[in-house]
Write a protein that holds these residues in place. Structure first.
Motif, PDB file in Angstrom:
ATOM      1  N   VAL A 251       0.831  -1.202   0.000  1.00  0.00           N
ATOM      2  CA  VAL A 251       0.000   0.000   0.000  1.00  0.00           C
ATOM      3  C   VAL A 251       0.868   1.255   0.000  1.00  0.00           C
ATOM      4  CG1 VAL A 251      -1.764   1.295   1.259  1.00  0.00           C
ATOM      5  CG2 VAL A 251      -1.860  -1.212   1.188  1.00  0.00           C
ATOM      6  N   LEU A 252       1.876   1.281   0.871  1.00  0.00           N
ATOM      7  CA  LEU A 252       2.730   2.463   0.981  1.00  0.00           C
ATOM      8  C   LEU A 252       3.509   2.725  -0.299  1.00  0.00           C
ATOM      9  CD1 LEU A 252       4.197   2.134   4.609  1.00  0.00           C
ATOM     10  CD2 LEU A 252       2.436   3.712   3.812  1.00  0.00           C
ATOM     11  N   PHE A 253       4.062   1.668  -0.878  1.00  0.00           N
ATOM     12  CA  PHE A 253       4.879   1.864  -2.077  1.00  0.00           C
ATOM     13  C   PHE A 253       4.009   2.246  -3.269  1.00  0.00           C
ATOM     14  CE2 PHE A 253       8.170   0.308  -5.217  1.00  0.00           C
ATOM     15  CZ  PHE A 253       9.112   1.269  -4.875  1.00  0.00           C
ATOM     16  N   GLY A 254       2.805   1.703  -3.317  1.00  0.00           N
ATOM     17  CA  GLY A 254       1.877   2.111  -4.371  1.00  0.00           C
ATOM     18  C   GLY A 254       1.560   3.591  -4.276  1.00  0.00           C
ATOM     19  N   LEU A 255       1.339   4.078  -3.060  1.00  0.00           N
ATOM     20  CA  LEU A 255       1.060   5.498  -2.862  1.00  0.00           C
ATOM     21  C   LEU A 255       2.276   6.341  -3.234  1.00  0.00           C
ATOM     22  CD1 LEU A 255      -0.698   7.816  -1.912  1.00  0.00           C
ATOM     23  CD2 LEU A 255       0.007   7.312   0.447  1.00  0.00           C
ATOM     24  N   ALA A 256       3.469   5.860  -2.897  1.00  0.00           N
ATOM     25  CA  ALA A 256       4.687   6.594  -3.262  1.00  0.00           C
ATOM     26  C   ALA A 256       4.793   6.746  -4.778  1.00  0.00           C
ATOM     27  CB  ALA A 256       5.917   5.880  -2.713  1.00  0.00           C
ATOM     28  N   GLY A 257       4.506   5.678  -5.507  1.00  0.00           N
ATOM     29  CA  GLY A 257       4.543   5.745  -6.967  1.00  0.00           C
ATOM     30  C   GLY A 257       3.541   6.744  -7.511  1.00  0.00           C
ATOM     31  N   LYS A 258       2.357   6.745  -6.951  1.00  0.00           N
ATOM     32  CA  LYS A 258       1.311   7.680  -7.380  1.00  0.00           C
ATOM     33  C   LYS A 258       1.744   9.126  -7.140  1.00  0.00           C
ATOM     34  CE  LYS A 258      -3.528   8.886  -6.368  1.00  0.00           C
ATOM     35  NZ  LYS A 258      -3.283  10.258  -5.846  1.00  0.00           N
ATOM     36  N   LEU A 259       2.243   9.400  -5.937  1.00  0.00           N
ATOM     37  CA  LEU A 259       2.660  10.761  -5.604  1.00  0.00           C
ATOM     38  C   LEU A 259       3.816  11.230  -6.478  1.00  0.00           C
ATOM     39  CD1 LEU A 259       2.508  10.581  -1.696  1.00  0.00           C
ATOM     40  CD2 LEU A 259       0.872  11.697  -3.244  1.00  0.00           C
ATOM     41  N   LEU A 260       4.766  10.333  -6.746  1.00  0.00           N
ATOM     42  CA  LEU A 260       5.908  10.715  -7.559  1.00  0.00           C
ATOM     43  C   LEU A 260       5.475  11.013  -8.995  1.00  0.00           C
ATOM     44  CD1 LEU A 260       8.878  11.222  -7.901  1.00  0.00           C
ATOM     45  CD2 LEU A 260       9.250   8.754  -8.136  1.00  0.00           C
ATOM     46  N   ALA A 261       4.548  10.230  -9.539  1.00  0.00           N
ATOM     47  CA  ALA A 261       4.070  10.467 -10.901  1.00  0.00           C
ATOM     48  C   ALA A 261       3.406  11.834 -11.027  1.00  0.00           C
ATOM     49  CB  ALA A 261       3.091   9.365 -11.316  1.00  0.00           C
ATOM     50  N   GLU A 262       2.864  12.331  -9.938  1.00  0.00           N
ATOM     51  CA  GLU A 262       2.177  13.624  -9.950  1.00  0.00           C
ATOM     52  C   GLU A 262       3.144  14.806  -9.899  1.00  0.00           C
ATOM     53  OE1 GLU A 262      -1.936  12.184  -7.643  1.00  0.00           O
ATOM     54  OE2 GLU A 262      -0.329  13.215  -6.537  1.00  0.00           O
ATOM     55  N   ARG A 263       4.394  14.564  -9.506  1.00  0.00           N
ATOM     56  CA  ARG A 263       5.300  15.697  -9.273  1.00  0.00           C
ATOM     57  C   ARG A 263       6.694  15.492  -9.869  1.00  0.00           C
ATOM     58  NH1 ARG A 263       8.625  15.540  -4.717  1.00  0.00           N
ATOM     59  NH2 ARG A 263       7.976  17.613  -4.057  1.00  0.00           N
TER      60      ARG A 263
END
Length: 233
Positions: free
Chosen positions: A95-107
């Motif tokens: 869950v945490l790493f998936g969220l990290a990937g999402k946040l990084l793709a946004e910025r």
């Protein structure tokens, strides 16, 4: 300006302990010192031709990585975490790493995309040569870069608190047949999703990567459990 002798001694000791940390870590991950085994500081000092002080400093650093544990009145032992604990950690890490990937793709910046592609190329070269000693630290640095670059300090702190307990399991899953190449194929999908600035795709790619790593871990664990020999990393 001259450096005092005691300062030079400290610098040399720190440098030596860093070298010893890497060498002892390599021995642990290669299975030369199996999980559950007591670490003999004297033997390590003799093996590396040094005193016990730098060895002790190296072991303290490895304790911080979750590779060894200090048991009062008994000594230092290679950690032997239960596979059930590892599975639970992998589930949360998914869950945490998936969220990290999402946040990084946004910025993500172009410089960060270039850095990620550079990691990929280096890991692919190591995988082609089956060079685990080269691949594994790059693999760790690649994941750390994503966590640092995602821009969420709370997520990063929680993630690091979990993964330091997983080094032995992560190493074990990677050394299974084709593990390096398969893992890096998943890395490429993660990077392509980030480079495309597609948060949903990136979240899915990062989550899937950890979920598949958990599956590789379980396969490695079952394989070793089926053999009446010691577990190897």
């Amino acid at each position: 300006m001259t450096i005092p002798d005691d300062a030079l001694t400290i610098l040399r000791t720190r440098s030596l302990s860093g070298v010893l940390e890497r060498e002892i870590e390599r021995a642990i991950l290669a299975g030369e010192i199996p999980p559950g085994k007591r670490v003999n500081e004297n033997h390590l000092a003799i093996r590396f031709g040094t005193s016990r002080g730098p060895v002790r400093e190296a072991l303290r650093a490895l304790e911080g990585l979750g590779l060894v544990e200090l048991i009062p009145n008994r000594g230092v032992f290679i950690r032997q975490p239960a596979v059930e604990e590892a599975i639970e950690i992998y589930d949360v890490r998914t869950v945490l790493f998936g969220l990290a990937g999402k946040l990084l793709a946004e910025r993500v910046s172009e410089a960060e995309v270039a850095r990620l592609r550079d990691y990929l190329e280096q890991m692919e070269a190591a995988a082609r040569h089956r060079d685990f000693d080269r691949y594994y630290p790059l693999n760790l640095a690649f994941h750390e870069f994503i966590i640092d670059a995602c821009g969420n300090g709370t997520l990063a702190a929680q993630y690091r608190g979990l993964v330091k307990k997983l080094h032995l399991f992560r190493a074990r899953s990677l050394v299974q047949g084709g593990g390096l190449e398969v893992s890096n194929s998943e890395h490429r999908e993660m990077v392509e999703a980030i480079a495309a600035r597609d948060p949903e795709r990136a979240q899915r790619a990062h989550s899937d990567h950890v979920a598949r790593a958990k599956a590789r871990l379980l396969a490695a664990y079952r394989k070793t459990e089926a053999q009446p020999t010691r577990l190897t990393s």
